[in-house]
Design a protein around this motif. Structure first.
Motif, PDB file in Angstrom:
ATOM      1  N   LYS A 295       0.846  -1.209   0.000  1.00 20.04           N
ATOM      2  CA  LYS A 295       0.000   0.000   0.000  1.00 20.04           C
ATOM      3  C   LYS A 295       0.873   1.247   0.000  1.00 20.04           C
ATOM      4  N   PHE A 296       0.258   2.354  -0.398  1.00 23.50           N
ATOM      5  CA  PHE A 296       0.942   3.642  -0.466  1.00 23.50           C
ATOM      6  C   PHE A 296       0.280   4.633   0.485  1.00 23.50           C
ATOM      7  N   SER A 297       0.962   5.724   0.734  1.00 24.51           N
ATOM      8  CA  SER A 297       0.396   6.806   1.533  1.00 24.51           C
ATOM      9  C   SER A 297      -0.894   7.273   0.860  1.00 24.51           C
ATOM     10  N   GLY A 298      -1.952   7.420   1.652  1.00 24.83           N
ATOM     11  CA  GLY A 298      -3.262   7.808   1.129  1.00 24.83           C
ATOM     12  C   GLY A 298      -4.199   6.638   0.920  1.00 24.83           C
ATOM     13  N   ASP A 299      -3.656   5.415   0.846  1.00 23.95           N
ATOM     14  CA  ASP A 299      -4.496   4.219   0.687  1.00 23.95           C
ATOM     15  C   ASP A 299      -5.220   3.905   1.992  1.00 23.95           C
ATOM     16  N   GLU A 300      -6.312   3.176   1.849  1.00 18.54           N
ATOM     17  CA  GLU A 300      -7.062   2.727   3.015  1.00 18.54           C
ATOM     18  C   GLU A 300      -6.805   1.243   3.246  1.00 18.54           C
ATOM     19  N   VAL A 301      -6.787   0.865   4.533  1.00 24.75           N
ATOM     20  CA  VAL A 301      -6.632  -0.537   4.919  1.00 24.75           C
ATOM     21  C   VAL A 301      -7.647  -0.850   6.010  1.00 24.75           C
ATOM     22  N   GLU A 302      -8.023  -2.116   6.077  1.00 26.05           N
ATOM     23  CA  GLU A 302      -8.950  -2.553   7.115  1.00 26.05           C
ATOM     24  C   GLU A 302      -8.186  -3.397   8.119  1.00 26.05           C
ATOM     25  N   ALA A 303      -8.596  -3.262   9.379  1.00 26.57           N
ATOM     26  CA  ALA A 303      -7.963  -4.021  10.454  1.00 26.57           C
ATOM     27  C   ALA A 303      -9.008  -4.412  11.470  1.00 26.57           C
ATOM     28  N   GLY A 304      -8.774  -5.517  12.128  1.00 19.50           N
ATOM     29  CA  GLY A 304      -9.656  -5.966  13.193  1.00 19.50           C
ATOM     30  C   GLY A 304     -10.539  -7.104  12.760  1.00 19.50           C
ATOM     31  N   ALA A 305     -11.201  -7.701  13.743  1.00 16.20           N
ATOM     32  CA  ALA A 305     -12.138  -8.795  13.475  1.00 16.20           C
ATOM     33  C   ALA A 305     -13.435  -8.221  12.925  1.00 16.20           C
ATOM     34  N   ASP A 306     -14.296  -9.089  12.476  1.00 19.13           N
ATOM     35  CA  ASP A 306     -15.539  -8.671  11.833  1.00 19.13           C
ATOM     36  C   ASP A 306     -16.310  -7.619  12.633  1.00 19.13           C
ATOM     37  N   ALA A 307     -16.553  -7.878  13.895  1.00 18.33           N
ATOM     38  CA  ALA A 307     -17.359  -6.963  14.712  1.00 18.33           C
ATOM     39  C   ALA A 307     -16.624  -5.669  15.035  1.00 18.33           C
ATOM     40  N   SER A 308     -15.320  -5.733  15.149  1.00 25.81           N
ATOM     41  CA  SER A 308     -14.549  -4.539  15.538  1.00 25.81           C
ATOM     42  C   SER A 308     -13.690  -4.014  14.392  1.00 25.81           C
ATOM     43  N   GLN A 309     -14.045  -4.352  13.179  1.00 27.64           N
ATOM     44  CA  GLN A 309     -13.238  -3.947  12.026  1.00 27.64           C
ATOM     45  C   GLN A 309     -13.273  -2.433  11.845  1.00 27.64           C
ATOM     46  N   LYS A 310     -12.104  -1.873  11.608  1.00 31.27           N
ATOM     47  CA  LYS A 310     -11.951  -0.438  11.384  1.00 31.27           C
ATOM     48  C   LYS A 310     -11.245  -0.214  10.065  1.00 31.27           C
ATOM     49  N   THR A 311     -11.545   0.930   9.464  1.00 30.98           N
ATOM     50  CA  THR A 311     -10.830   1.337   8.254  1.00 30.98           C
ATOM     51  C   THR A 311      -9.870   2.456   8.632  1.00 30.98           C
ATOM     52  N   TYR A 312      -8.644   2.307   8.198  1.00 31.62           N
ATOM     53  CA  TYR A 312      -7.604   3.304   8.450  1.00 31.62           C
ATOM     54  C   TYR A 312      -7.093   3.854   7.125  1.00 31.62           C
ATOM     55  N   THR A 313      -6.684   5.105   7.154  1.00 31.48           N
ATOM     56  CA  THR A 313      -6.007   5.716   6.027  1.00 31.48           C
ATOM     57  C   THR A 313      -4.534   5.831   6.384  1.00 31.48           C
ATOM     58  N   ILE A 314      -3.668   5.437   5.450  1.00 29.80           N
ATOM     59  CA  ILE A 314      -2.231   5.583   5.670  1.00 29.80           C
ATOM     60  C   ILE A 314      -1.883   7.057   5.442  1.00 29.80           C
ATOM     61  N   THR A 315      -1.459   7.741   6.504  1.00 30.76           N
ATOM     62  CA  THR A 315      -1.129   9.152   6.365  1.00 30.76           C
ATOM     63  C   THR A 315       0.351   9.393   6.123  1.00 30.76           C
ATOM     64  N   SER A 316       1.186   8.463   6.543  1.00 26.81           N
ATOM     65  CA  SER A 316       2.622   8.608   6.243  1.00 26.81           C
ATOM     66  C   SER A 316       3.317   7.252   6.335  1.00 26.81           C
ATOM     67  N   ILE A 317       4.388   7.150   5.577  1.00 29.59           N
ATOM     68  CA  ILE A 317       5.249   5.961   5.578  1.00 29.59           C
ATOM     69  C   ILE A 317       6.683   6.481   5.623  1.00 29.59           C
ATOM     70  N   CYS A 318       7.450   6.011   6.592  1.00 31.30           N
ATOM     71  CA  CYS A 318       8.860   6.399   6.606  1.00 31.30           C
ATOM     72  C   CYS A 318       9.726   5.233   6.994  1.00 31.30           C
TER      73      CYS A 318
END
Length: 160
Positions: free
Chosen positions: A137-160
């Motif tokens: 993934k690149f900066s600005g992409d979205e990723v999902e994390a967590g189990a089904d009930a607690s799944q969250k979507t995150y945006t990558i704001t920086s990579i270093c």
């Protein structure tokens, strides 16, 4: 905190864990082989249980030794906005509520938390669900994390 400092903190934490586990494994081994643990009858499993504990602690100590060696030899890579996430990336994630968290993609020691002055950095591995989702993934992409009930979507704001 730069990545070299982070690597040194990870090594120190692993070394501390190894010291504790080695001591515990030695004590469990001594308990398993102590004369008071000799079974009185066929139903007395005290020595057997102590040996299982000793073996488990010895196995975990070996895993930590492997992780330590890996981090000592680890070559830190540089990442920027044009580089996709890979091993040794320090990634800042932001959820929908604008809460930020930082993760370091390392070869071992997933779940280890390193406290800094301003935040906490969690070590994840490529074998973890979040690690698998972040690879490539690149900066600005979205990723999902967590189990089904607690799944969250995150945006990558920086990579270093």
């Amino acid at each position: 905190m730069n990545k070299e400092q982070l690597r040194q903190h990870i090594i120190a934490a692993l070394h501390s864990d190894l010291t504790v586990l080695t001591t515990a494994a030695t004590a469990a081994h001594q308990a398993a082989t102590h004369e008071e643990c000799i079974p009185d009858n066929k139903y007395d499993t005290t020595a057997l249980e102590a040996s299982y504990i000793a073996q488990g602690q010895a196995n975990r100590a070996q895993e930590i030794r492997v992780a330590l060696e890996s981090y000592r030899k680890l070559k830190l890579q540089a990442f920027d906005e044009e580089t996709s996430v890979g091993l040794t990336a320090l990634i800042t994630l932001e959820d929908e509520a604008k809460h930020r968290r930082q993760v370091f993609l390392g070869p071992h020691a997933g779940g280890l938390k390193i406290a800094t002055d301003s935040t906490e950095i969690v070590v994840i591995t490529p074998r973890s669900p979040l690690g698998r989702n972040l690879i490539g993934k690149f900066s600005g992409d979205e990723v999902e994390a967590g189990a089904d009930a607690s799944q969250k979507t995150y945006t990558i704001t920086s990579i270093c």
